[in-house]
Design a protein around this motif. Sequence first.
Motif, PDB file in Angstrom:
ATOM      1  N   MET A  71     -43.399  28.975 -72.932  1.00 54.77           N
ATOM      2  CA  MET A  71     -43.539  27.942 -71.900  1.00 54.77           C
ATOM      3  C   MET A  71     -43.888  26.597 -72.525  1.00 54.77           C
ATOM      4  O   MET A  71     -44.635  26.515 -73.498  1.00 54.77           O
ATOM      5  CB  MET A  71     -44.607  28.369 -70.886  1.00 54.77           C
ATOM      6  N   HIS A  89     -40.363  23.140 -69.210  1.00 52.74           N
ATOM      7  CA  HIS A  89     -39.959  24.414 -68.582  1.00 52.74           C
ATOM      8  C   HIS A  89     -38.569  24.833 -69.064  1.00 52.74           C
ATOM      9  O   HIS A  89     -37.757  25.366 -68.304  1.00 52.74           O
ATOM     10  CB  HIS A  89     -40.012  24.330 -67.046  1.00 52.74           C
ATOM     11  N   LEU A 106     -37.479  28.260 -67.934  1.00 53.36           N
ATOM     12  CA  LEU A 106     -38.767  28.951 -67.855  1.00 53.36           C
ATOM     13  C   LEU A 106     -39.452  28.630 -66.529  1.00 53.36           C
ATOM     14  O   LEU A 106     -39.365  27.509 -66.034  1.00 53.36           O
ATOM     15  CB  LEU A 106     -39.662  28.516 -69.014  1.00 53.36           C
ATOM     16  N   ARG A 107     -40.147  29.636 -65.979  1.00 53.94           N
ATOM     17  CA  ARG A 107     -40.793  29.424 -64.681  1.00 53.94           C
ATOM     18  C   ARG A 107     -42.121  30.185 -64.631  1.00 53.94           C
ATOM     19  O   ARG A 107     -42.214  31.319 -65.097  1.00 53.94           O
ATOM     20  CB  ARG A 107     -39.872  29.947 -63.569  1.00 53.94           C
ATOM     21  N   GLU A 108     -43.116  29.524 -64.074  1.00 57.43           N
ATOM     22  CA  GLU A 108     -44.407  30.187 -63.804  1.00 57.43           C
ATOM     23  C   GLU A 108     -44.727  29.867 -62.364  1.00 57.43           C
ATOM     24  O   GLU A 108     -44.899  28.704 -61.997  1.00 57.43           O
ATOM     25  CB  GLU A 108     -45.477  29.633 -64.747  1.00 57.43           C
ATOM     26  N   TYR A 151     -44.606  34.937 -64.485  1.00 53.18           N
ATOM     27  CA  TYR A 151     -43.813  34.189 -65.465  1.00 53.18           C
ATOM     28  C   TYR A 151     -42.427  34.826 -65.573  1.00 53.18           C
ATOM     29  O   TYR A 151     -42.290  36.054 -65.611  1.00 53.18           O
ATOM     30  CB  TYR A 151     -44.540  34.220 -66.812  1.00 53.18           C
ATOM     31  N   TYR A 182     -38.192  34.045 -67.240  1.00 52.94           N
ATOM     32  CA  TYR A 182     -37.262  33.174 -67.969  1.00 52.94           C
ATOM     33  C   TYR A 182     -35.850  33.585 -67.568  1.00 52.94           C
ATOM     34  O   TYR A 182     -35.554  34.756 -67.355  1.00 52.94           O
ATOM     35  CB  TYR A 182     -37.467  33.229 -69.482  1.00 52.94           C
TER      36      TYR A 182
END
Length: 342
Positions: free
Chosen positions: A275, A279, A286-288, A293, A295
């Motif tokens: 991360m 992003h 990428l994502r949270e 989390y 990808y």
Amino acid sequence: MHRNYWPTKDWQTSDSAALGMDTEKLSEIEAKIKSDYSNINGIVVARNGYIAYEQYYNGYGPEDLHHVASITKSIVSALIGIAIDAGYIKHVDQKVLDFFPEYVPSDAAGQLQKQEITLRHLLTMTAPYAFEDWHEPLEQMCKSSDWVKYTLDILGRQGNVGDFKYSTAGAHLLSAIITRCTGKSAREFANEHLFSHIGMKEIPDYEMKSFGFDDLFGVNVKGWVEDPHRITTGGWGLTLSPRDMARFGLLFLNRGKWENNQIISETWIEESIAMNANHYGYLWWLREEDGVYSYSALGDGGNVICCIPEKKLVVAITSEFTLQPRDRWPLIKDYIIPSVLV
């Protein structure tokens, strides 16, 4: 993660309840796809390496190939990692121009910045180019007789090294670099060093007869598109089935290991999906969100390979190309992730 089965030859399906998933919740996907995502042609949801849910629409089936658009970029990123692991490329901080010693700039613009740009900048979309952000004139590259020279000419201009600027042409340079270093096209290198090891179908050689829109992006896309110099396209142009997309996602979920072989080094996987403020990893989104989390490899039209490590999930979606398709993330967030019970 130790496992006694790998989907190298065939995927095994398992009852979703046996995989710790809420069957009823998963089955709600069907109506949602039909009502809101009519251009989805196939979806595979795999958990712990087994297919928990799989459906096809619009006349498609498990063996049918789709042009997955920018998902191609995430495959090319993996190939760069494999090439580094094998010693074909020294490291990600090698300068891009070092790979093209014969390149003569068309003018002096951007020369200083051009010399600073590394593989890492191409992988993370942090190289400047001569276009406005999100307004890349890709058709100009496609009309050019030399895509590599075109891209090197626009590289290093209009912006700062280190600032995020999404570029499909930049990904094409990575494919050209693979060929420069290995003597093989990215397609050949992928077949030999990646696809064959994890049971993905070999991508045949389709020689391009013309370079119109349909040949490059549309209904005539077959195998893996190449440029006029027969360099495999780095930013789009690969055709895959949903099951093979899920295999690639599972390889990443298993940190580059497949059966007893380390196909991609664990270090490369970690770097690719770490991360950051943009992003965006090494050609992965990428994502949270809500403590989860993930990808994803994302392709135009709504093609997706989404990996959710904490839930041991891979979601692969193939789609018919439409302009501004509905984002697939709500489907994953509201239906697939909540179906995981344990």
